[in-house]
Design a protein around this motif. Structure first.
Motif, PDB file in Angstrom:
ATOM      1  N   THR A   1     -18.374 -63.190  59.715  1.00 35.74           N
ATOM      2  CA  THR A   1     -17.166 -63.682  60.376  1.00 35.74           C
ATOM      3  C   THR A   1     -15.998 -62.816  59.921  1.00 35.74           C
ATOM      4  N   THR A   2     -15.412 -62.072  60.855  1.00 34.64           N
ATOM      5  CA  THR A   2     -14.319 -61.173  60.499  1.00 34.64           C
ATOM      6  C   THR A   2     -12.954 -61.836  60.610  1.00 34.64           C
ATOM      7  N   GLY A   3     -12.902 -62.999  61.276  1.00 30.74           N
ATOM      8  CA  GLY A   3     -11.624 -63.665  61.480  1.00 30.74           C
ATOM      9  C   GLY A   3     -11.031 -63.438  62.857  1.00 30.74           C
ATOM     10  N   ARG A   4     -11.729 -62.644  63.706  1.00 27.11           N
ATOM     11  CA  ARG A   4     -11.208 -62.408  65.049  1.00 27.11           C
ATOM     12  C   ARG A   4     -11.210 -63.681  65.882  1.00 27.11           C
ATOM     13  N   LEU A  47     -17.793 -71.515  55.047  1.00 27.49           N
ATOM     14  CA  LEU A  47     -17.850 -71.538  56.510  1.00 27.49           C
ATOM     15  C   LEU A  47     -16.633 -72.252  57.078  1.00 27.49           C
ATOM     16  N   ALA A  48     -16.267 -73.401  56.505  1.00 25.73           N
ATOM     17  CA  ALA A  48     -15.100 -74.142  56.978  1.00 25.73           C
ATOM     18  C   ALA A  48     -13.831 -73.322  56.811  1.00 25.73           C
ATOM     19  N   GLU A  49     -13.721 -72.606  55.709  1.00 25.18           N
ATOM     20  CA  GLU A  49     -12.548 -71.756  55.460  1.00 25.18           C
ATOM     21  C   GLU A  49     -12.480 -70.618  56.470  1.00 25.18           C
ATOM     22  N   ASN A  50     -13.626 -69.999  56.736  1.00 24.97           N
ATOM     23  CA  ASN A  50     -13.677 -68.900  57.709  1.00 24.97           C
ATOM     24  C   ASN A  50     -13.303 -69.369  59.113  1.00 24.97           C
ATOM     25  N   MET A  51     -13.805 -70.528  59.499  1.00 21.62           N
ATOM     26  CA  MET A  51     -13.517 -71.055  60.826  1.00 21.62           C
ATOM     27  C   MET A  51     -12.030 -71.361  60.987  1.00 21.62           C
ATOM     28  N   GLN A  52     -11.413 -71.878  59.937  1.00 17.05           N
ATOM     29  CA  GLN A  52      -9.982 -72.173  59.995  1.00 17.05           C
ATOM     30  C   GLN A  52      -9.170 -70.900  60.165  1.00 17.05           C
ATOM     31  N   ALA A  53      -9.533 -69.873  59.418  1.00 16.19           N
ATOM     32  CA  ALA A  53      -8.828 -68.589  59.534  1.00 16.19           C
ATOM     33  C   ALA A  53      -9.070 -67.956  60.899  1.00 16.19           C
ATOM     34  N   SER A  54     -10.277 -68.123  61.439  1.00 17.79           N
ATOM     35  CA  SER A  54     -10.615 -67.528  62.729  1.00 17.79           C
ATOM     36  C   SER A  54      -9.838 -68.178  63.867  1.00 17.79           C
ATOM     37  N   ARG A  55      -9.624 -69.467  63.778  1.00 18.51           N
ATOM     38  CA  ARG A  55      -8.860 -70.152  64.826  1.00 18.51           C
ATOM     39  C   ARG A  55      -7.429 -69.664  64.869  1.00 18.51           C
ATOM     40  N   ALA A  56      -6.904 -69.285  63.722  1.00 14.95           N
ATOM     41  CA  ALA A  56      -5.538 -68.756  63.676  1.00 14.95           C
ATOM     42  C   ALA A  56      -5.444 -67.406  64.384  1.00 14.95           C
ATOM     43  N   GLY A  57      -6.541 -66.644  64.382  1.00 15.73           N
ATOM     44  CA  GLY A  57      -6.525 -65.332  65.036  1.00 15.73           C
ATOM     45  C   GLY A  57      -6.915 -65.376  66.498  1.00 15.73           C
ATOM     46  N   SER A  97      -5.388 -66.663  69.094  1.00 13.64           N
ATOM     47  CA  SER A  97      -4.302 -66.381  70.037  1.00 13.64           C
ATOM     48  C   SER A  97      -4.155 -64.879  70.271  1.00 13.64           C
ATOM     49  N   HIS A  98      -4.332 -64.095  69.192  1.00 13.27           N
ATOM     50  CA  HIS A  98      -4.259 -62.635  69.343  1.00 13.27           C
ATOM     51  C   HIS A  98      -5.390 -62.136  70.234  1.00 13.27           C
ATOM     52  N   GLN A  99      -6.585 -62.694  70.045  1.00 13.71           N
ATOM     53  CA  GLN A  99      -7.718 -62.288  70.877  1.00 13.71           C
ATOM     54  C   GLN A  99      -7.503 -62.664  72.342  1.00 13.71           C
ATOM     55  N   ASP A 131     -17.895 -63.710  71.878  1.00 14.31           N
ATOM     56  CA  ASP A 131     -19.148 -63.630  71.128  1.00 14.31           C
ATOM     57  C   ASP A 131     -19.885 -62.333  71.424  1.00 14.31           C
ATOM     58  N   LYS A 132     -19.668 -61.776  72.612  1.00 15.33           N
ATOM     59  CA  LYS A 132     -20.319 -60.525  72.964  1.00 15.33           C
ATOM     60  C   LYS A 132     -19.718 -59.341  72.208  1.00 15.33           C
ATOM     61  N   GLY A 133     -18.531 -59.543  71.641  1.00 20.42           N
ATOM     62  CA  GLY A 133     -17.951 -58.529  70.774  1.00 20.42           C
ATOM     63  C   GLY A 133     -17.470 -57.277  71.465  1.00 20.42           C
TER      64      GLY A 133
END
Length: 396
Positions: free
Chosen positions: A72-75, A133-143, A145-147, A311-313
């Motif tokens: 999980t990169t945070g995207r 995993l929970a920490e990563n998901m929280q950070a990913s949701r913040a990113g 909007s940029h995606q 998800d397709k990246g």
């Protein structure tokens, strides 16, 4: 101590959690899952591990997964790592490129977050836990909007480049398959494609849609007991057996004309046409079916939500969004068909139902005293009728 069965050698999990066993290595997860043996240790290089790849790994039942990249990169909040965690498969993340130097069959030892070959430390990473995993998901949701902004920009760029294709069908090749007035069933190895194909068996038998396998989706069609009429894709994940099955082949090429899959079908001696387009293979399959007159396009395993696109990246997934706008009301997700579709009752089925009802009624009548009396009288009447007919013919 636990043993994982494998055709190579069993992976061993000691009481302290140390895992010892053979590795199988491939930077492309979709290729590794095809040959991964249960109990082996999977070594991948997959940033933002997606749902389809994770489900493929779970089905292969590895003893552990070692990822050279960040799962999980945070995207965006990708679902793959959670699927492995729920399945109880250890995932050690961000090990770096050195772990990819391991050889197939080489035995390693996983101790905590470190990977050893013999006594040599190969790499150290981060073990996925529920808290991480929970920490990563929280950070990913913040990113996210940029995606979303990047996705919108890519969508407009694709629209500008492929305006003629999307609006007027310019560049769509002529094919032998006749779509006019028929349904088209497009199969991609995506989310829950096996379950969807199972639910559509009655639909396929009754409507006999033109079945299009997108790359490896063609093999999924065979696995489900059907035969594809057409195979569309860059031919990187479809088997030779499927390509030589007699289905019409449409090779997806880049916009500049380069078609990496063309040489493969030529080497197999298979007739084909080339479709240059900037989108994904599932997109051009939909555009082809729509432009050539399909009455309805039913999609299995394709991507429909923003998370699935991400998800397709790749930025090219913006083409999928626009393709769905183009196909419009013709496009139906397989899950919608399975919920709305009910098998029609044929005439012979109604006849059998009526026959069963008559038999049941006769049995009920015979089981009563009055019924038995009626049956006896009916038998006597039929016997008299038969004797009358015999006498009539004998006298003549």
């Amino acid at each position: 101590m636990r043993l994982f069965s494998s055709r190579r050698s069993p992976a061993v999990v000691a009481d302290d959690g140390t895992i010892t066993g053979p590795v199988q290595v491939d930077p492309r997860t979709k290729y590794l899952t095809k040959r991964l043996t249960p109990g082996s240790i999977a070594v991948i290089d997959h940033a933002d591990l997606d749902r389809v790849a994770a489900e493929g790994l779970v089905l292969a039942r590895p003893a552990a997964v070692l990822n050279a990249a960040k799962s999980t990169t945070g995207r965006y909040p990708n679902l793959g790592p959670g699927i492995l965690l729920d399945a109880g498969i250890p995932l050690i993340d961000d090990l770096g490129g050195t772990v990819m130097d391991l050889r197939d069959g080489q035995e390693v030892r996983i101790s905590g977050e470190e990977v050893y070959a013999g006594d040599e430390l190969v790499a150290a990473g981060s073990m996925l836990t529920a808290a991480k995993l929970a920490e990563n998901m929280q950070a990913s949701r913040a990113g996210l909007s940029h995606q979303l902004e990047a996705f919108a920009a890519n969508t407009m760029d694709y629209l500008n480049r492929e305006r003629d294709l999307l609006l007027d069908g310019v560049g769509i090749p002529d094919v032998k398959t006749n779509f006019e007035g028929r349904h088209a069933l497009i199969v991609v190895r995506g989310y829950h494609y096996k379950e969807d194909l199972t639910m559509l068996r009655s639909y396929v038998r009754e409507y006999k849609p033109i079945i299009i396998g997108v790359d490896g989706g063609a093999d999924a069609v065979f696995e489900a007991g059907f035969t594809p009429d057409m195979i569309v894709g860059d031919m990187d994940s479809v088997s030779d057996k499927a390509l030589q099955s007699g289905a019409e082949i449409v090779v997806h090429a880049y916009r500049d004309g380069r078609a990496p899959g063309k040489s493969r079908v030529e080497n197999l001696g298979v007739d084909h046409v080339v479709f240059p387009a900037a989108g994904t293979s599932e997109d051009i399959a939909m555009l082809l079916a729509d432009e050539r007159g399909a009455e309805l396009v039913v999609a299995v395993g394709t991507h429909a939500t923003l998370i699935e696109f991400l998800d397709k990246g790749r930025a090219g997934m913006s083409s999928t969004f626009l393709t769905r706008l183009r196909v419009g009301s013709k496009l139906v997700d397989a899950k919608g068909v399975s919920r709305l579709y009910r098998t029609r009752i044929s005439t012979w089925q109604l006849f059998l139902l009526a026959f069963a009802g008559i038999v049941a009624l006769l049995v009920a009548i015979i089981s009563t005293t009055a019924g038995q009396t009626l049956l006896g009288l009916s038998g006597a009447w039929l016997d008299d009728l038969w004797n009358f007919i015999r006498q009539l013919f004998s006298s003549s």
